[in-house]
Design an enzyme around this catalytic site. Structure first.
Site, PDB file in Angstrom:
ATOM      1  N   SER A  13      -0.930   9.973  -9.766  1.00 54.77           N
ATOM      2  CA  SER A  13      -2.268  10.143 -10.362  1.00 54.77           C
ATOM      3  C   SER A  13      -3.353  10.104  -9.277  1.00 54.77           C
ATOM      4  CB  SER A  13      -2.529   9.092 -11.446  1.00 54.77           C
ATOM      5  OG  SER A  13      -2.759   7.824 -10.903  1.00 54.77           O
ATOM      6  N   LEU A  85       6.301   4.516  -0.982  1.00 52.49           N
ATOM      7  CA  LEU A  85       6.974   3.215  -0.881  1.00 52.49           C
ATOM      8  C   LEU A  85       7.714   2.960   0.424  1.00 52.49           C
ATOM      9  CD1 LEU A  85       8.321   2.716  -4.505  1.00 52.49           C
ATOM     10  CD2 LEU A  85       6.203   1.907  -3.464  1.00 52.49           C
ATOM     11  N   ASN A 102      -3.706   4.256   3.630  1.00 49.16           N
ATOM     12  CA  ASN A 102      -2.944   3.816   2.456  1.00 49.16           C
ATOM     13  C   ASN A 102      -3.865   3.139   1.451  1.00 49.16           C
ATOM     14  OD1 ASN A 102      -0.546   3.185   0.914  1.00 49.16           O
ATOM     15  ND2 ASN A 102      -0.692   1.088   1.681  1.00 49.16           N
ATOM     16  N   HIS A 104      -3.630   0.085  -1.465  1.00 43.39           N
ATOM     17  CA  HIS A 104      -2.775  -0.996  -1.964  1.00 43.39           C
ATOM     18  C   HIS A 104      -3.445  -1.616  -3.196  1.00 43.39           C
ATOM     19  CE1 HIS A 104       0.432  -3.917  -1.658  1.00 43.39           C
ATOM     20  NE2 HIS A 104      -0.443  -4.828  -2.034  1.00 43.39           N
ATOM     21  N   GLU A 174      -9.141   2.588  -8.126  1.00 44.55           N
ATOM     22  CA  GLU A 174      -8.504   3.513  -7.181  1.00 44.55           C
ATOM     23  C   GLU A 174      -9.033   4.931  -7.366  1.00 44.55           C
ATOM     24  OE1 GLU A 174      -4.261   1.382  -6.252  1.00 44.55           O
ATOM     25  OE2 GLU A 174      -4.233   3.027  -7.668  1.00 44.55           O
TER      26      GLU A 174
END
Ligand code: GRF
Length: 188
Positions: A13, A85, A102, A104, A174
């Site tokens: 997403s 991952l 990245n 998190h 996010e």
């Protein structure tokens, strides 16, 4: 034009959100999705969005230069990890210094490291009765979740929140901030 590749292992997403955000950009284009997981939702999203999507296995990723060569051949400038991952191997970190970003789903350094991803993070946050959680956007080095922090945003965790509620709050942050922070980093 700066070219971006997005690595994702799951639903994707965030990959879709970032792609849509830059659709009409004159400065940034999302050119490639990459995934280690043939079942990942990001593959269907890539098909729907018209973004070429490359699948690879662990050996190719960790033990060869094929992925770095692919990124360089396609003139990729930045690598975005959106729910990816696997640990990033040294050859890729060295090829893109301070250009791998990245996200998190917690406030690092809390709830980081190997095994701390997705619902494991949200379950731990609720189990520990944290009063707040959030998101961290950071540069990537050879260790899980230890690269320099670029941005964090927080929300309150209510006593009644379930791990799914926390996951939902994380996802809202996010989707709001990841594209904006990528834009700021690349354009400035
Ligand atoms: C996000 O919460 C991200 O922070 C984490 O994995 C999730 C990926 O979600 N590392 P999606 O695949 O982008 O929907």
């Amino acid at each position: 034009m700066k070219k971006v590749a997005i690595f994702a292992s799951g639903s994707g997403s965030n990959a879709e959100r970032i792609t849509s955000y830059f659709t009409d950009s004159q400065l940034i284009s999302v050119d490639l999705f990459l995934s280690n997981n043939p079942q990942a939702g990001v593959i269907e999203r890539g098909r729907r969005l018209g973004i070429p999507t490359v699948l690879f296995d662990k050996k190719t990723f960790a033990k060869t230069d094929k992925i770095v060569d692919l990124l360089k051949n396609q003139h990729i400038d930045y690598v975005i990890l959106a729910g990816f991952l696997w640990l990033i191997p040294e050859n890729l970190v060295k090829a893109y210094p301070d250009k791998i970003i990245n996200i998190h789903p917690a406030l690092l350094p809390k709830y980081g490291g190997k095994g701390m991803w997705g619902h494991f993070v949200h379950e731990a946050v609720v189990a520990n009765k944290e009063k707040e959680s959030g998101i961290t956007i950071h540069f990537v080095n050879e260790r899980y979740d230890e690269g320099k922090v670029i941005f964090q945003a927080k929300f309150d965790v209510l006593p009644s929140d379930s791990p799914d509620d926390v996951a939902h709050k994380v996802q809202l942050l996010e989707h709001k901030y990841f594209p904006e922070i990528i834009e700021k980093l690349i354009v400035n």
